[in-house]
Design an enzyme around this catalytic site. Sequence first.
Site, PDB file in Angstrom:
ATOM      1  N   ARG A 132      62.873 -40.781  57.177  1.00 41.24           N
ATOM      2  CA  ARG A 132      63.115 -40.391  55.787  1.00 41.24           C
ATOM      3  C   ARG A 132      62.936 -38.891  55.556  1.00 41.24           C
ATOM      4  O   ARG A 132      63.510 -38.339  54.625  1.00 41.24           O
ATOM      5  CB  ARG A 132      62.257 -41.232  54.849  1.00 41.24           C
ATOM      6  N   GLU A 139      47.057 -46.690  60.061  1.00 35.13           N
ATOM      7  CA  GLU A 139      46.141 -47.669  59.503  1.00 35.13           C
ATOM      8  C   GLU A 139      46.054 -48.903  60.391  1.00 35.13           C
ATOM      9  O   GLU A 139      45.064 -49.608  60.400  1.00 35.13           O
ATOM     10  CB  GLU A 139      46.589 -48.133  58.107  1.00 35.13           C
TER      11      GLU A 139
END
Length: 172
Positions: free
Chosen positions: A60, A97
């Site tokens: 992106r 994460e």
Amino acid sequence: MDLKSLIRDIPDFPKPGILFRDITSLLRNPEGLRYTIDTLTQKCKDAGLAPDYVVGMESRGFIFGSPLAYQLGAGFIPVRKPGKLPGAVHTIEYDLEYGTDRLEIHQDAFDPGSRVLIVDDLIATGGTAGATAQLIQQTGSELVGFGFIIELKDLGGRQKLPDVPILTLVEY
């Protein structure tokens, strides 16, 4: 323009408990996309950022980085996932994460001392942007700032980045 109205929320993606901020609804809106690039360009100019290159992370970051580079009169350099660049690369592994990932940049992406702006769609925990900043250091170039469309403030990613201007358009 209210960019938040063009960003849709997708609950429980990519896993339960996550609220995903989806930019595809922004990208399909011609006025919203134009406003996003024009506003980020103006913020860069107002902050005195004059990069030689804009770096965008796969994938992106490519979407926003390329037109921003064009508007700023800079070159565009992609940072890719492993194995996607054909030449000699600098590589960095970083924590997510939910595991680790790696990014690469061509070793000859820019001349030492080049001024570089890092751009991505979103800053959350700061892992990807921080790793990209480390790649820029490996090239001997100067990081002049970051630009993000969305910042997820509660995740504290901004605090994990180098002390350079960090520009955002929308905060959650």
